[in-house]
Motif scaffolding. Structure first.
Motif, PDB file in Angstrom:
ATOM      1  N   UNK A  67      20.550 -16.415  12.628  1.00 17.38           N
ATOM      2  CA  UNK A  67      19.779 -17.074  11.000  1.00 17.38           C
ATOM      3  C   UNK A  67      18.694 -18.667  11.386  1.00 17.38           C
ATOM      4  N   UNK A  68      17.722 -18.341  10.501  1.00 19.57           N
ATOM      5  CA  UNK A  68      16.345 -19.099  10.286  1.00 19.57           C
ATOM      6  C   UNK A  68      16.814 -20.651   9.648  1.00 19.57           C
ATOM      7  N   UNK A  69      16.940 -21.457  10.885  1.00 12.61           N
ATOM      8  CA  UNK A  69      17.289 -22.556  10.599  1.00 12.61           C
ATOM      9  C   UNK A  69      15.629 -23.764  10.476  1.00 12.61           C
ATOM     10  N   UNK A  70      16.117 -24.668   9.742  1.00  6.78           N
ATOM     11  CA  UNK A  70      14.876 -25.528   8.841  1.00  6.78           C
ATOM     12  C   UNK A  70      14.458 -26.739  10.064  1.00  6.78           C
ATOM     13  N   UNK A  86      22.132 -30.340  23.408  1.00  8.55           N
ATOM     14  CA  UNK A  86      21.526 -30.787  21.465  1.00  8.55           C
ATOM     15  C   UNK A  86      20.223 -30.645  22.197  1.00  8.55           C
ATOM     16  N   UNK A  87      19.650 -31.879  22.851  1.00 11.71           N
ATOM     17  CA  UNK A  87      18.416 -31.682  23.376  1.00 11.71           C
ATOM     18  C   UNK A  87      17.334 -31.330  23.738  1.00 11.71           C
ATOM     19  N   UNK A  88      18.689 -29.828  24.746  1.00  8.50           N
ATOM     20  CA  UNK A  88      17.635 -29.168  25.239  1.00  8.50           C
ATOM     21  C   UNK A  88      18.173 -27.931  24.508  1.00  8.50           C
ATOM     22  N   UNK A  93      13.612 -27.822  17.423  1.00  8.67           N
ATOM     23  CA  UNK A  93      13.810 -27.905  15.677  1.00  8.67           C
ATOM     24  C   UNK A  93      13.899 -29.267  15.521  1.00  8.67           C
ATOM     25  N   UNK A  94      13.117 -29.876  14.084  1.00  9.87           N
ATOM     26  CA  UNK A  94      13.712 -31.088  13.556  1.00  9.87           C
ATOM     27  C   UNK A  94      14.651 -31.229  14.144  1.00  9.87           C
ATOM     28  N   UNK A  95      15.271 -33.071  14.732  1.00 11.79           N
ATOM     29  CA  UNK A  95      16.529 -33.476  14.517  1.00 11.79           C
ATOM     30  C   UNK A  95      16.376 -34.735  13.071  1.00 11.79           C
ATOM     31  N   UNK A 127      13.350 -36.609  14.924  1.00  8.33           N
ATOM     32  CA  UNK A 127      12.091 -36.388  14.068  1.00  8.33           C
ATOM     33  C   UNK A 127      13.033 -37.963  13.888  1.00  8.33           C
ATOM     34  N   UNK A 128      14.308 -38.502  12.762  1.00  5.76           N
ATOM     35  CA  UNK A 128      14.881 -39.502  13.067  1.00  5.76           C
ATOM     36  C   UNK A 128      16.270 -39.179  13.187  1.00  5.76           C
TER      37      UNK A 128
END
Length: 270
Positions: A67-70, A86-88, A93-95, A127-128
């Motif tokens: 799937x194309x995760x944005x 998750x970090x690795x 991707x934008x987190x 990202x935030x």
């Protein structure tokens, strides 16, 4: 589309229930990876079963391969191993990281080792991050005011929205609560918004972070996405203020129609 990585809530108010409802409500497809299964209702968290890190990894692989995760939104991760995973695996991707360490009810959902993993691995890749005041204090390891905590955490490398709100009681006349937005290396700016007099607020943190992730997936800039997410949560609290579900802090509403709150046109990657 948005990938939510979080735990379940058997009461349907917080965790993946809130994540997927919000993401879908705001026009994105939501995929998910389950990190923990909780026995939870409006009165609190009664049991937590952590999903083995190997199984979480397989879920991530299945989604990423197909799937194309944005954007990725994280909630309760449960263990430092999952935080590092998750970090690795998702750090490219934008987190949007909601560092869930405690539920609205006050139940503890994380430990010191998890907080360290957030500081050392996940927040620098994000990202935030969207901690509440208690979570920000646990992550920073100091008892300071909200603007100082937001700045300290932003120095780890990600923007921080320290979410704030009154601990409302029936005789409270509070009209405003304040979030604090801080970019790395900057100072925190206040973002006041209306306070909603309700105890049907279980799942607000998950809802805010998921709305923020949906805004970013639609192409909104960070500041616009934060304001839109705040407005969305305010609207959901207004919708649920008359609810009497459960014996404790009731669920925030994800049920009524909403008008699009994101200031940009939807894109195919959402």
């Amino acid at each position: 589309m948005v990938l939510a990585v979080a735990g379940t809530d058997s009461g349907g108010a917080a965790g993946l229930a809130a994540d997927l409802a919000t993401i879908g409500h705001l026009g994105c497809h939501g995929a998910c990876a389950v990190t923990a299964v909780t026995a939870q209702d409006t009165t609190g968290v009664h049991a937590v079963h952590e999903v083995p890190v190997e199984v979480v990894a397989r879920q991530l692989e299945a989604v990423l391969d197909d799937l194309p995760i944005a954007v990725v939104k994280t909630g309760m991760l449960g263990s430092p191993e999952v935080a590092r995973l998750v970090a690795d695996r998702l750090g490219h991707l934008p987190l949007v990281v909601d560092p869930v360490l405690a539920a609205t009810s006050g139940a503890v959902l994380g430990v010191a080792a998890v907080a360290r993993a957030y500081r050392d691995h996940l927040l620098p890749a994000a990202v935030v991050a969207t901690p509440n005041l208690a979570e920000a204090r646990a992550l920073a390891g100091v008892d300071r005011d909200a603007p100082d905590l937001a700045a300290r955490l932003a120095d780890l490398g990600c923007a921080v929205v320290l979410t704030g709100g009154p601990d409302w009681r029936p005789d409270d006349d509070t009209r405003t609560c304040t979030d604090w937005l801080c970019l790395p290396g900057g100072t925190a700016d206040p973002l006041p918004h209306p306070a909603v007099a309700t105890t049907a607020d279980h799942g607000t943190g998950c809802t805010f972070a998921s709305a923020l992730a949906a805004g970013i997936a639609h192409g909104a800039g960070l500041a616009d996405a934060v304001l839109a997410a705040s407005a969305y949560v305010t609207g959901r609290l207004e919708d649920s203020r008359s609810w009497t579900l459960g014996r404790g802090r009731g669920p925030i509403s994800h049920t009524s129609p909403v008008h699009p709150v994101h200031p940009v046109q939807q894109e195919e990657t959402a």
